[in-house]
Motif scaffolding. Structure first.
Motif, PDB file in Angstrom:
ATOM      1  N   THR A 155      42.173  38.051  38.752  1.00 35.35           N
ATOM      2  CA  THR A 155      43.408  38.515  39.377  1.00 35.35           C
ATOM      3  C   THR A 155      44.336  37.325  39.553  1.00 35.35           C
ATOM      4  O   THR A 155      43.936  36.278  40.081  1.00 35.35           O
ATOM      5  CB  THR A 155      43.120  39.141  40.752  1.00 35.35           C
ATOM      6  N   PHE A 156      45.579  37.463  39.104  1.00 38.33           N
ATOM      7  CA  PHE A 156      46.564  36.397  39.220  1.00 38.33           C
ATOM      8  C   PHE A 156      47.154  36.418  40.625  1.00 38.33           C
ATOM      9  O   PHE A 156      47.619  37.464  41.093  1.00 38.33           O
ATOM     10  CB  PHE A 156      47.657  36.580  38.176  1.00 38.33           C
ATOM     11  N   VAL A 157      47.130  35.271  41.298  1.00 42.63           N
ATOM     12  CA  VAL A 157      47.608  35.182  42.678  1.00 42.63           C
ATOM     13  C   VAL A 157      48.725  34.134  42.750  1.00 42.63           C
ATOM     14  O   VAL A 157      48.495  32.947  42.499  1.00 42.63           O
ATOM     15  CB  VAL A 157      46.468  34.810  43.650  1.00 42.63           C
ATOM     16  N   ASN A 158      49.913  34.578  43.090  1.00 38.96           N
ATOM     17  CA  ASN A 158      51.045  33.678  43.266  1.00 38.96           C
ATOM     18  C   ASN A 158      51.083  33.211  44.718  1.00 38.96           C
ATOM     19  O   ASN A 158      51.279  34.006  45.634  1.00 38.96           O
ATOM     20  CB  ASN A 158      52.350  34.391  42.896  1.00 38.96           C
ATOM     21  N   GLN A 159      50.910  31.909  44.927  1.00 40.88           N
ATOM     22  CA  GLN A 159      50.878  31.338  46.277  1.00 40.88           C
ATOM     23  C   GLN A 159      52.217  30.718  46.666  1.00 40.88           C
ATOM     24  O   GLN A 159      52.325  30.059  47.685  1.00 40.88           O
ATOM     25  CB  GLN A 159      49.784  30.266  46.344  1.00 40.88           C
ATOM     26  N   ASP A 160      53.241  30.942  45.848  1.00 37.33           N
ATOM     27  CA  ASP A 160      54.510  30.231  45.986  1.00 37.33           C
ATOM     28  C   ASP A 160      55.613  31.221  46.343  1.00 37.33           C
ATOM     29  O   ASP A 160      55.892  32.158  45.599  1.00 37.33           O
ATOM     30  CB  ASP A 160      54.833  29.533  44.663  1.00 37.33           C
ATOM     31  N   ASN A 161      56.265  31.009  47.486  1.00 40.79           N
ATOM     32  CA  ASN A 161      57.343  31.895  47.919  1.00 40.79           C
ATOM     33  C   ASN A 161      58.731  31.381  47.543  1.00 40.79           C
ATOM     34  O   ASN A 161      59.740  31.982  47.910  1.00 40.79           O
ATOM     35  CB  ASN A 161      57.280  32.087  49.436  1.00 40.79           C
TER      36      ASN A 161
END
Length: 258
Positions: free
Chosen positions: A213-219
């Motif tokens: 699962t791709f998780v974007n940690q950047d807002n």
């Protein structure tokens, strides 16, 4: 009369993939095209090169075009090396890689055969761009990506890409009318949470399929992920110098004589 730009086209999905066929069609309107691409899919190969087996090149005809095309048994990086050393009689004015079936934004650039081909060209001193569409379907619609790829390459040929920089371009998977524009971005901080799907053959031998699962940690709103989620084309300038220059001073403070 000045020569037309010489454009090397490659990819990682294979020479018959719809994405590269769309890119070839777009590039033929800008210059003289030479195609060297893998004979089979090479997604996720990163910057692998072939050193322990032979390489083969075959002249092929895929469409009814007059551009020279070569099918290569090796990796995307191999394709660029062979094109420069064995096929082309002068250095190309630009190398374009893609259009990839699937995103190469954020951390995916590390694994991408598409971008590794472009980076290999950059190492050779050739201006280079990797193109990817955020749709993994083989039959995805490449019309908008083809339109903007032509526009971006024309601008790169006219203006020049900064030295030792390669452009990573990703297209959102939306109709052309819904694309809001082009944004110059930084790579988002994201990663894959990976798992292995363990199965067994009929003979009882274990084998594995990689899933995740791709998780974007950047807002941040200056990232490629934000741009794509908001229907912008993202362009991230990347480099092949992997030195973490900001850490050199810290590491020089270490006392190795303890």
């Amino acid at each position: 009369m000045s020569k037309k730009p010489l454009i090397l086209v490659t990819n990682d999905d294979g020479i018959t993939a719809p994405g590269i066929r769309a890119l070839i069609e777009a590039m033929k309107t800008l210059g003289d095209v030479v195609v060297v691409a893998p004979d089979s899919p090479q997604s996720g190969m990163g910057h692998a090169i072939t050193v322990n087996s032979t390489l083969h090149l075959d002249r092929v005809t895929i469409d009814q075009g007059d551009q020279p095309e070569y099918s290569c048994s090796g990796t995307p990086a191999d394709c660029v090396k062979l094109a420069v050393r064995e096929i082309m009689d002068r250095q190309p004015d630009i190398c374009v890689s893609g259009i990839n079936h699937g995103a190469n934004s954020s951390i995916n650039v590390i694994y991408s055969g598409t971008m590794s081909a472009a980076l290999e060209a950059g190492i050779e001193g050739i201006p280079a761009i990797g193109f990817s569409l955020c749709n993994y379907n083989y039959n995805a619609n490449f019309d908008a990506a083809k339109h903007y790829a032509k526009q971006i390459v024309a601008k790169a040929l006219a203006e020049g890409i900064p030295k030792d920089v390669v452009l990573n371009v990703n297209f959102p998977d939306v109709p052309q009318k819904d694309i809001k524009g082009i944004r110059i971005c930084r790579q988002a901080k994201a990663n894959w949470i990976e798992e292995f799907d363990k199965r067994q053959t009929p003979h009882g031998k274990d084998y594995y399929w990689l899933t995740g699962t791709f998780v974007n940690q950047d807002n941040g709103q200056d990232t490629d992920e934000w741009a794509l989620e908001n229907n912008y084309i993202s362009i991230v300038p990347v480099q092949f110098d992997l030195t973490a220059h900001h850490s050199i001073q810290t590491l020089n403070s270490w006392d190795f004589n303890d």
